[in-house]
Design a protein around this motif. Sequence first.
Motif, PDB file in Angstrom:
ATOM      1  N   GLU A  31       2.414 -11.296   3.107  1.00 21.63           N
ATOM      2  CA  GLU A  31       1.808 -10.091   2.519  1.00 21.63           C
ATOM      3  C   GLU A  31       0.613 -10.383   1.624  1.00 21.63           C
ATOM      4  OE1 GLU A  31       5.039 -10.828   2.407  1.00 21.63           O
ATOM      5  OE2 GLU A  31       6.291  -9.048   2.724  1.00 21.63           O
ATOM      6  N   GLU A  32       0.649 -11.533   0.944  1.00 23.99           N
ATOM      7  CA  GLU A  32      -0.372 -11.762  -0.073  1.00 23.99           C
ATOM      8  C   GLU A  32      -1.555 -12.606   0.403  1.00 23.99           C
ATOM      9  OE1 GLU A  32       2.397 -12.908  -3.376  1.00 23.99           O
ATOM     10  OE2 GLU A  32       1.141 -11.455  -4.436  1.00 23.99           O
ATOM     11  N   VAL A  56      -5.026 -13.392   1.732  1.00 18.07           N
ATOM     12  CA  VAL A  56      -6.239 -12.575   1.693  1.00 18.07           C
ATOM     13  C   VAL A  56      -6.912 -12.596   3.061  1.00 18.07           C
ATOM     14  CG1 VAL A  56      -8.477 -12.204   0.596  1.00 18.07           C
ATOM     15  CG2 VAL A  56      -6.552 -13.040  -0.757  1.00 18.07           C
ATOM     16  N   GLY A  91     -10.467  -7.403   7.026  1.00 14.46           N
ATOM     17  CA  GLY A  91     -10.061  -6.511   8.112  1.00 14.46           C
ATOM     18  C   GLY A  91     -11.144  -5.488   8.399  1.00 14.46           C
ATOM     19  N   CYS A 128     -12.453  -4.045   4.835  1.00 16.99           N
ATOM     20  CA  CYS A 128     -11.664  -4.202   3.621  1.00 16.99           C
ATOM     21  C   CYS A 128     -11.243  -5.666   3.515  1.00 16.99           C
ATOM     22  CB  CYS A 128     -10.436  -3.296   3.697  1.00 16.99           C
ATOM     23  SG  CYS A 128      -9.391  -3.403   2.250  1.00 16.99           S
ATOM     24  N   ASP A 151      -8.760  -7.844   1.451  1.00 14.46           N
ATOM     25  CA  ASP A 151      -7.660  -7.675   0.497  1.00 14.46           C
ATOM     26  C   ASP A 151      -6.397  -8.345   1.046  1.00 14.46           C
ATOM     27  OD1 ASP A 151      -5.943  -6.540  -1.593  1.00 14.46           O
ATOM     28  OD2 ASP A 151      -7.559  -5.113  -1.891  1.00 14.46           O
ATOM     29  N   MET A 152      -5.267  -8.056   0.389  1.00 14.80           N
ATOM     30  CA  MET A 152      -3.996  -8.644   0.818  1.00 14.80           C
ATOM     31  C   MET A 152      -3.583  -8.096   2.185  1.00 14.80           C
ATOM     32  SD  MET A 152      -1.739  -8.518  -2.608  1.00 14.80           S
ATOM     33  CE  MET A 152      -2.573  -7.706  -3.943  1.00 14.80           C
ATOM     34  N   GLY A 197      -0.729  -7.455   3.430  1.00 12.23           N
ATOM     35  CA  GLY A 197       0.275  -6.393   3.364  1.00 12.23           C
ATOM     36  C   GLY A 197      -0.363  -5.035   3.144  1.00 12.23           C
ATOM     37  N   ALA A 198      -1.351  -5.004   2.240  1.00 14.90           N
ATOM     38  CA  ALA A 198      -2.014  -3.742   1.916  1.00 14.90           C
ATOM     39  C   ALA A 198      -2.825  -3.244   3.106  1.00 14.90           C
ATOM     40  CB  ALA A 198      -2.910  -3.938   0.691  1.00 14.90           C
ATOM     41  N   ILE A 199      -3.511  -4.152   3.788  1.00 20.11           N
ATOM     42  CA  ILE A 199      -4.331  -3.757   4.937  1.00 20.11           C
ATOM     43  C   ILE A 199      -3.451  -3.271   6.084  1.00 20.11           C
ATOM     44  CG2 ILE A 199      -5.793  -4.740   6.767  1.00 20.11           C
ATOM     45  CD1 ILE A 199      -7.356  -6.166   4.599  1.00 20.11           C
ATOM     46  N   LEU A 200      -2.355  -3.988   6.331  1.00 19.96           N
ATOM     47  CA  LEU A 200      -1.497  -3.610   7.456  1.00 19.96           C
ATOM     48  C   LEU A 200      -0.607  -2.410   7.150  1.00 19.96           C
ATOM     49  CD1 LEU A 200      -0.650  -7.168   8.788  1.00 19.96           C
ATOM     50  CD2 LEU A 200      -2.089  -5.463   9.883  1.00 19.96           C
ATOM     51  N   LEU A 216       5.243  -6.991  -2.427  1.00 14.73           N
ATOM     52  CA  LEU A 216       3.996  -7.726  -2.241  1.00 14.73           C
ATOM     53  C   LEU A 216       3.022  -6.916  -1.390  1.00 14.73           C
ATOM     54  CD1 LEU A 216       5.583 -11.192  -1.298  1.00 14.73           C
ATOM     55  CD2 LEU A 216       5.023 -10.339  -3.571  1.00 14.73           C
ATOM     56  N   GLY A 217       1.769  -6.926  -1.794  1.00 14.43           N
ATOM     57  CA  GLY A 217       0.732  -6.299  -0.985  1.00 14.43           C
ATOM     58  C   GLY A 217       0.928  -4.829  -0.714  1.00 14.43           C
ATOM     59  N   LEU A 218       1.073  -4.066  -1.768  1.00 10.89           N
ATOM     60  CA  LEU A 218       1.209  -2.617  -1.660  1.00 10.89           C
ATOM     61  C   LEU A 218      -0.186  -2.029  -1.382  1.00 10.89           C
ATOM     62  CD1 LEU A 218       3.608  -0.667  -2.290  1.00 10.89           C
ATOM     63  CD2 LEU A 218       2.860  -0.668  -4.654  1.00 10.89           C
ATOM     64  N   GLY A 219      -0.310  -1.235  -0.338  1.00 12.70           N
ATOM     65  CA  GLY A 219      -1.606  -0.623  -0.018  1.00 12.70           C
ATOM     66  C   GLY A 219      -1.576   0.859  -0.269  1.00 12.70           C
ATOM     67  N   MET A 268      -7.315   2.053   1.545  1.00 14.64           N
ATOM     68  CA  MET A 268      -7.820   0.727   1.886  1.00 14.64           C
ATOM     69  C   MET A 268      -9.159   0.775   2.624  1.00 14.64           C
ATOM     70  SD  MET A 268      -5.567  -1.015   0.448  1.00 14.64           S
ATOM     71  CE  MET A 268      -6.250  -2.606   0.882  1.00 14.64           C
ATOM     72  N   PHE A 269      -9.299   1.720   3.544  1.00 10.34           N
ATOM     73  CA  PHE A 269     -10.540   1.790   4.330  1.00 10.34           C
ATOM     74  C   PHE A 269     -11.266   3.095   4.021  1.00 10.34           C
ATOM     75  CE2 PHE A 269      -7.805  -1.084   6.673  1.00 10.34           C
ATOM     76  CZ  PHE A 269      -8.664  -2.139   6.930  1.00 10.34           C
ATOM     77  N   ILE A 293      -6.365  -8.536  -5.905  1.00 12.39           N
ATOM     78  CA  ILE A 293      -7.399  -9.483  -5.504  1.00 12.39           C
ATOM     79  C   ILE A 293      -8.717  -8.909  -6.026  1.00 12.39           C
ATOM     80  CG2 ILE A 293      -8.568 -10.595  -3.550  1.00 12.39           C
ATOM     81  CD1 ILE A 293      -5.602 -11.352  -3.640  1.00 12.39           C
TER      82      ILE A 293
END
Lengths: 205, 161
Positions: A61-62, A64, A67, A145, A147-148, A150-153, B24-27, B96-97, B154
């Motif tokens: 998830e973390e 970088v 995307g 984007c 970023d992490m 996890g956030a992108i997916l 982890l990695g909250l979007g 995010m986008f 990040i």
Amino acid sequence: MDLSIENLNNLHLDVLQEIGNIGAGNAVTALANMINKKVDMDVPSVKILNFSDISAILGGEEIVVSGVYFGITGDIEGNIMFLLDIESAKTLINILMGRDNKTEILDEMDKSALQEIGNILSGAYISSLSSLTGLDIKISVPSLCIDMAGAILSVPAIQFGHTGDKVLLVETVLQDGDNMVTGNFLLIPETSSFPTLLNSLGVYI
Amino acid sequence: MRNIIKVGMAELGIIQEPGILTTLGLGSCVGVILYDRVVKTGGLAHIMLPSSKQIKNNENKAKFADTGIQLLLDRMLTTGCNKSSIIAKIAGGSQMFLFQNDNDMMKIGQKNVVATKEMLNLLRIPIIAEDTGGNYGRTIEFHTTDGRLVIKTIGHGVHEI
């Protein structure tokens, strides 16, 4: 007939994999021409994942990643993502810009170049898919984007969250000849587009 | 060694002092923390969508703001928490986008935040801190010992709420 991820059979999965093959072959050629290097691709794989496992395809998830995201509209709906881990993104930009020393920070110009690479690859992917299947497919303007993972997916995961608890993606891993750049190209069709995609290659449900 | 529970997308977790809850990695998803300040039990729900209504497949209650927060609260009450001492902290819900012609799909982060607040309001649980919106991902870490929520990003630093 409605087709959910759970009741796709092996034939259906093979067809989706073939769709990945058609698109990615052309995208790889486009990338090879762009950087003037040999680019290899793995056989595309169709992945059906739980939401919590989706980040694992990129290593956690973390991690970088860079995307580039596109919406797909027309005969099929969904999206496309071109993902590079951050080191690969920097290397690719350096090759493209003809820089010897490795840049550590991506400036606006670099980001816009990454977006354009994504644009060219996605365009190549979709145009070969579209000419082979006869489907009318349009892609949106790209959005980048960094970023992490996890956030992108979470973006495609949420798209599938409306209809179920799993995500389906057609993944192709690309790598340049020197193993410096590794990218993931993901085609993420909406569940509602599965029948159209399958029909386009002669499989009726 | 301290006990840590990692809560994935559309999941929830509950832990007692001195445990830590993390996502982890909250979007575009929202991390909702419920915390009983007296017994020091914390709960974390990783919300993906605003509402379970109008969605056919809504069996996974933890996925939605309305049912997920209710489920988390119910579970905490069965472990001995008292509703009057529960507070909330929320994080996430970013976009995010970015697109020029934003469609509904892209504003999901914002919708998740609004729905989360509505649900907490309905349950009369006070939101004492939040870090939502923006266009970047967050890793969150909730410490039951002192009720700190640590947010790591990040390029946007590390801070506590």
